[in-house]
Write a protein that holds these residues in place. Structure first.
Motif, PDB file in Angstrom:
ATOM      1  N   GLY A   1       0.852  -1.180   0.000  1.00 26.03           N
ATOM      2  CA  GLY A   1       0.000   0.000   0.000  1.00 26.03           C
ATOM      3  C   GLY A   1       0.889   1.231   0.000  1.00 26.03           C
ATOM      4  N   SER A   2       1.228   1.703   1.169  1.00 22.59           N
ATOM      5  CA  SER A   2       2.151   2.830   1.268  1.00 22.59           C
ATOM      6  C   SER A   2       3.589   2.316   1.226  1.00 22.59           C
ATOM      7  CB  SER A   2       1.916   3.595   2.564  1.00 22.59           C
ATOM      8  OG  SER A   2       2.346   2.819   3.672  1.00 22.59           O
ATOM      9  N   ALA A   3       4.533   3.266   1.049  1.00 18.71           N
ATOM     10  CA  ALA A   3       5.942   2.891   1.027  1.00 18.71           C
ATOM     11  C   ALA A   3       6.377   2.304   2.359  1.00 18.71           C
ATOM     12  CB  ALA A   3       6.792   4.113   0.686  1.00 18.71           C
ATOM     13  N   LEU A   4       5.746   2.753   3.448  1.00 22.59           N
ATOM     14  CA  LEU A   4       6.120   2.246   4.766  1.00 22.59           C
ATOM     15  C   LEU A   4       5.720   0.781   4.954  1.00 22.59           C
ATOM     16  CD1 LEU A   4       5.303   5.290   7.078  1.00 22.59           C
ATOM     17  CD2 LEU A   4       7.559   4.322   6.585  1.00 22.59           C
ATOM     18  N   ALA A   5       4.889   0.264   4.103  1.00 24.87           N
ATOM     19  CA  ALA A   5       4.525  -1.157   4.173  1.00 24.87           C
ATOM     20  C   ALA A   5       5.577  -2.033   3.508  1.00 24.87           C
ATOM     21  CB  ALA A   5       3.166  -1.385   3.518  1.00 24.87           C
ATOM     22  N   ALA A   6       6.626  -1.390   2.969  1.00 23.08           N
ATOM     23  CA  ALA A   6       7.620  -2.134   2.204  1.00 23.08           C
ATOM     24  C   ALA A   6       8.927  -2.295   2.957  1.00 23.08           C
ATOM     25  CB  ALA A   6       7.879  -1.428   0.878  1.00 23.08           C
ATOM     26  N   GLU A   7       9.659  -3.328   2.565  1.00 25.80           N
ATOM     27  CA  GLU A   7      11.050  -3.518   2.945  1.00 25.80           C
ATOM     28  C   GLU A   7      11.844  -3.582   1.656  1.00 25.80           C
ATOM     29  OE1 GLU A   7      11.321  -7.009   5.336  1.00 25.80           O
ATOM     30  OE2 GLU A   7      10.202  -6.143   7.028  1.00 25.80           O
ATOM     31  N   VAL A   8      12.982  -2.888   1.612  1.00 25.09           N
ATOM     32  CA  VAL A   8      13.745  -2.842   0.362  1.00 25.09           C
ATOM     33  C   VAL A   8      15.169  -3.328   0.593  1.00 25.09           C
ATOM     34  CG1 VAL A   8      12.382  -0.962  -0.621  1.00 25.09           C
ATOM     35  CG2 VAL A   8      14.439  -0.423   0.674  1.00 25.09           C
ATOM     36  N   ASP A   9      15.691  -3.973  -0.442  1.00 25.47           N
ATOM     37  CA  ASP A   9      17.098  -4.362  -0.487  1.00 25.47           C
ATOM     38  C   ASP A   9      17.696  -3.702  -1.717  1.00 25.47           C
ATOM     39  OD1 ASP A   9      17.720  -6.667   1.598  1.00 25.47           O
ATOM     40  OD2 ASP A   9      15.666  -6.948   0.856  1.00 25.47           O
ATOM     41  N   VAL A  10      18.746  -2.905  -1.479  1.00 24.90           N
ATOM     42  CA  VAL A  10      19.366  -2.126  -2.552  1.00 24.90           C
ATOM     43  C   VAL A  10      20.735  -2.721  -2.865  1.00 24.90           C
ATOM     44  CG1 VAL A  10      20.098   0.168  -3.275  1.00 24.90           C
ATOM     45  CG2 VAL A  10      18.170  -0.070  -1.683  1.00 24.90           C
ATOM     46  N   TYR A  11      20.903  -3.174  -4.099  1.00 26.12           N
ATOM     47  CA  TYR A  11      22.164  -3.779  -4.534  1.00 26.12           C
ATOM     48  C   TYR A  11      22.876  -2.791  -5.469  1.00 26.12           C
ATOM     49  CZ  TYR A  11      20.099  -8.105  -2.763  1.00 26.12           C
ATOM     50  OH  TYR A  11      19.524  -9.060  -1.954  1.00 26.12           O
ATOM     51  N   VAL A  12      24.028  -2.263  -5.014  1.00 26.15           N
ATOM     52  CA  VAL A  12      24.720  -1.215  -5.760  1.00 26.15           C
ATOM     53  C   VAL A  12      26.221  -1.469  -5.782  1.00 26.15           C
ATOM     54  CG1 VAL A  12      23.007   0.614  -5.367  1.00 26.15           C
ATOM     55  CG2 VAL A  12      24.796   0.184  -3.662  1.00 26.15           C
ATOM     56  N   LEU A  13      26.903  -0.741  -6.679  1.00 21.06           N
ATOM     57  CA  LEU A  13      28.353  -0.823  -6.766  1.00 21.06           C
ATOM     58  C   LEU A  13      29.008  -0.158  -5.564  1.00 21.06           C
ATOM     59  CD1 LEU A  13      28.754   0.024 -10.555  1.00 21.06           C
ATOM     60  CD2 LEU A  13      28.997  -2.235  -9.480  1.00 21.06           C
ATOM     61  N   ASP A  14      30.302  -0.314  -5.444  1.00 23.24           N
ATOM     62  CA  ASP A  14      31.019   0.072  -4.236  1.00 23.24           C
ATOM     63  C   ASP A  14      30.840   1.545  -3.854  1.00 23.24           C
ATOM     64  OD1 ASP A  14      32.987  -0.733  -2.127  1.00 23.24           O
ATOM     65  OD2 ASP A  14      34.113   0.910  -3.062  1.00 23.24           O
ATOM     66  N   ALA A  15      30.922   2.470  -4.859  1.00 29.86           N
ATOM     67  CA  ALA A  15      30.847   3.904  -4.554  1.00 29.86           C
ATOM     68  C   ALA A  15      29.514   4.268  -3.895  1.00 29.86           C
ATOM     69  CB  ALA A  15      31.039   4.723  -5.824  1.00 29.86           C
ATOM     70  N   GLU A  16      28.425   3.775  -4.459  1.00 28.00           N
ATOM     71  CA  GLU A  16      27.103   4.039  -3.885  1.00 28.00           C
ATOM     72  C   GLU A  16      26.917   3.254  -2.591  1.00 28.00           C
ATOM     73  OE1 GLU A  16      24.294   3.150  -6.965  1.00 28.00           O
ATOM     74  OE2 GLU A  16      24.349   5.195  -7.765  1.00 28.00           O
ATOM     75  N   TYR A  17      27.467   2.057  -2.556  1.00 30.08           N
ATOM     76  CA  TYR A  17      27.316   1.221  -1.355  1.00 30.08           C
ATOM     77  C   TYR A  17      27.863   1.931  -0.126  1.00 30.08           C
ATOM     78  CZ  TYR A  17      28.247  -2.351   2.142  1.00 30.08           C
ATOM     79  OH  TYR A  17      28.307  -3.042   3.329  1.00 30.08           O
ATOM     80  N   GLN A  18      29.035   2.495  -0.236  1.00 36.83           N
ATOM     81  CA  GLN A  18      29.669   3.111   0.932  1.00 36.83           C
ATOM     82  C   GLN A  18      28.849   4.290   1.447  1.00 36.83           C
ATOM     83  OE1 GLN A  18      32.452   1.445   2.162  1.00 36.83           O
ATOM     84  NE2 GLN A  18      31.760   2.630   3.935  1.00 36.83           N
ATOM     85  N   VAL A  19      28.305   5.085   0.528  1.00 39.99           N
ATOM     86  CA  VAL A  19      27.487   6.241   0.919  1.00 39.99           C
ATOM     87  C   VAL A  19      26.227   5.784   1.648  1.00 39.99           C
ATOM     88  CG1 VAL A  19      26.055   8.143   0.037  1.00 39.99           C
ATOM     89  CG2 VAL A  19      28.361   7.759  -0.896  1.00 39.99           C
ATOM     90  N   LEU A  20      25.550   4.773   1.100  1.00 39.96           N
ATOM     91  CA  LEU A  20      24.306   4.293   1.713  1.00 39.96           C
ATOM     92  C   LEU A  20      24.583   3.552   3.016  1.00 39.96           C
ATOM     93  CD1 LEU A  20      22.425   2.979  -1.457  1.00 39.96           C
ATOM     94  CD2 LEU A  20      22.262   5.232  -0.391  1.00 39.96           C
ATOM     95  N   PHE A  21      25.676   2.798   3.044  1.00 43.03           N
ATOM     96  CA  PHE A  21      26.030   2.050   4.251  1.00 43.03           C
ATOM     97  C   PHE A  21      26.308   2.999   5.418  1.00 43.03           C
ATOM     98  CE2 PHE A  21      29.195   0.075   7.045  1.00 43.03           C
ATOM     99  CZ  PHE A  21      28.525  -1.095   7.398  1.00 43.03           C
ATOM    100  N   ASN A  22      26.915   4.135   5.101  1.00 39.34           N
ATOM    101  CA  ASN A  22      27.244   5.103   6.152  1.00 39.34           C
ATOM    102  C   ASN A  22      26.006   5.656   6.860  1.00 39.34           C
ATOM    103  OD1 ASN A  22      29.976   4.819   5.684  1.00 39.34           O
ATOM    104  ND2 ASN A  22      30.126   6.633   4.375  1.00 39.34           N
ATOM    105  N   LEU A  23      24.872   5.613   6.215  1.00 36.82           N
ATOM    106  CA  LEU A  23      23.639   6.112   6.829  1.00 36.82           C
ATOM    107  C   LEU A  23      23.137   5.197   7.942  1.00 36.82           C
ATOM    108  CD1 LEU A  23      21.558   7.353   3.740  1.00 36.82           C
ATOM    109  CD2 LEU A  23      22.760   8.752   5.427  1.00 36.82           C
TER     110      LEU A  23
END
Length: 515
Positions: free
Chosen positions: A420-442
């Motif tokens: 329904g809403s976005a809050l009803a979701a769980e997401v898995d984001v698969y990205v390359l190293d540069a984006e991974y490090q930025v997202l992981f830091n959050l």
């Protein structure tokens, strides 16, 4: 009519040996033009024009109240005193006092030797000397003027006559800059006329939509060409206005309990996303101010609309709602957000005021708490330093780009009735190293940025492996924050809310680091 040609007079401020055309050409060179093509148009007219005849033989217009000798053609020796007497008569009885005047009334015995001229001033000479009759005679006005503004036909008229008379009297143009605008046409590009029935009256727009809508249409239209207006165009302008107004309403509502003398926090202690929003606001202010300086109002409007809809509406405020609505009332997390919103509101209010003047005053009255205050008494807002280096700014640009891809997948899942809403979701984001490090830091703040109940980032080695997976949460929805959490009901005293809401309401509050 008989020609009276402009030349440098002995009593003028100009050296007699400098030709007027030379002075005029230099004045063009020294003038700023908006848009820039106005320079070539005025320059060509000045260089190619013949001597200017400033008198006309017409039965209407501003008279030239002179008496000249019938044989020599010389002006009467008492011309200055006669001019003053004529001025008094016109002031008392109107312009007809000159046209019906018998020469003997003023000249007495000299009337037989002199004739009364019936010339009227060329209309462009009449308006062209307003710099001498208005600007230079009123202490509250500035001479030369910062700017003369008129339609594109005035390179031949008012602009040119003002420049020439200014050069003849003072050796320079009576303005520092010229702004040229096009003319209003209907939605099909046709000139407006009553016979066609395509006239849209400004008063009708005032009465039905309000003055700020007309002001916004004017500012959002590129005036260097024709200005197109129609009911359909005005509908789009209304939508743009509502976007800006609703943004300001949201900002005001969420700083209603904020007292800057009590709740201010040093910028260094704000959440990182709040400092990022501050940096975006500084960039906006710098760019819009530059647009105003160049009179590029349509560019300023585009930036203001984009900031309200994209930077704030679709990104920052969208993420911020959770913290504003669920964090503890006096928590550092919530006050950090309010600090940022306070500064953003002050900047936006000042930036919209030159265009949305009435809306700006409404907002300012709320901000200042004074009925008699005016946003126009203030100056541009001095924002605090955001204290973000280029690497942090770049990181948030990466986050925004990934968030856009996640939102696309969430929308597809919503369309497929998976969530329904976005809050009803769980997401898995698969990205390359540069984006991974930025997202992981959050860390856990990633789910707050993506507005999902869980968000996990995974590193992949190749572009082909990059993907975003969305699945519905299997947990229970918290009645307070609407997140789907495993710890909903973990506190027996509050069975319908999650652990972080219990902490925000009754404990130390949840830990936030970035968003």
């Amino acid at each position: 009519g008989q020609g009276w040609h402009i030349e440098n007079q002995p009593h003028s401020h100009v050296e007699k040996h400098v030709p007027l055309r030379e002075l005029a050409n230099k004045a063009v060179d020294d003038t700023q033009f908006f848009p820039s093509w106005g320079r070539a148009r005025l320059e060509a007219m000045i260089k190619n024009r013949p001597d200017w005849c400033v008198s006309r033989q017409r039965n209407w217009g501003v008279p030239m109240p002179f008496f000249v000798h019938k044989e020599t053609g010389e002006l009467h020796p008492n011309t200055p005193a006669l001019l003053e007497r004529v001025a008094i008569l016109v002031e008392q009885s109107g312009i007809e006092a000159w046209f019906s005047l018998d020469a003997a009334t003023l000249l007495g015995n000299d009337a037989e030797q002199y004739k009364k001229l019936t010339h009227t001033l060329d209309v462009w000479f009449d308006s062209g000397v307003t710099h001498a009759s208005v600007l230079q005679r009123r202490e509250e006005l500035r001479s030369p003027a910062d700017l003369y503004l008129e339609g594109s036909d005035q390179h031949r008229g008012w602009f040119q006559s003002s420049l020439l008379t200014g050069c003849a009297i003072n050796g320079r143009a009576p303005f520092n800059a010229l702004l040229t605008h096009g003319f209003v046409v209907d939605g099909s590009g046709h000139k407006m006329s009553k016979s066609k029935g395509n006239v849209i009256a400004p008063q009708k727009i005032f009465d039905t939509l309000g003055a700020d809508i007309l002001r916004l249409w004017t500012a959002s239209t590129d005036y260097s060409g024709e200005l197109t207006i129609s009911d359909e165009i005005l509908k789009r302008v209304v939508e743009s206005y509502r976007r800006i107004r609703n943004t300001l309403r949201f900002l005001l509502a969420n700083i209603a309990d904020f007292d800057v003398t009590r709740d201010a926090i040093p910028v260094e202690q704000w959440m990182e996303i709040d400092r990022y929003a501050l940096a975006l606001t500084q960039k906006l202010q710098d760019e819009v101010r530059a647009d105003y300086e160049r009179f590029e109002f349509h560019s300023a409007v585009q930036k203001l609309q984009g900031f309200c809809s994209e930077d704030l509406g679709s990104f920052y405020l969208d993420i911020l709602k959770d913290r504003l609505y669920t964090a503890s009332e006096n928590s550092k997390a919530r006050r950090s957000a309010q600090n940022a919103l306070y500064h953003i509101t002050h900047v936006l209010t000042r930036l919209i005021a030159p265009i949305l003047s009435f809306t700006g005053e409404e907002v300012w009255e709320v901000l200042s708490g004074k009925d008699d205050a005016s946003v126009f008494y203030g100056e541009w807002y001095a924002l605090p330093e955001a204290h973000l280096d280029s690497s942090v700014m770049s990181a948030w640009q990466i986050i925004i780009a990934v968030r856009a891809r996640v939102n696309k997948q969430l929308e597809e899942a919503r369309t497929a009735s998976l969530i329904g809403s976005a809050l009803a979701a769980e997401v898995d984001v698969y990205v390359l190293d540069a984006e991974y490090q930025v997202l992981f830091n959050l860390g856990d703040d990633l789910r707050l940025v993506l507005i999902t109940s869980r968000a996990t980032v995974h590193r992949v080695a190749t572009e082909a492996e990059q993907r975003i997976e969305v699945k519905p949460s299997t947990h229970t929805k918290c009645d307070r924050c609407w997140h789907y959490r495993a710890d909903v009901g973990s506190d027996a005293a509050h069975p319908t809310i999650c652990g972080r809401c219990v902490s925000n309401l009754f404990g130390e509050g949840e830990a936030r680091h970035y968003a």
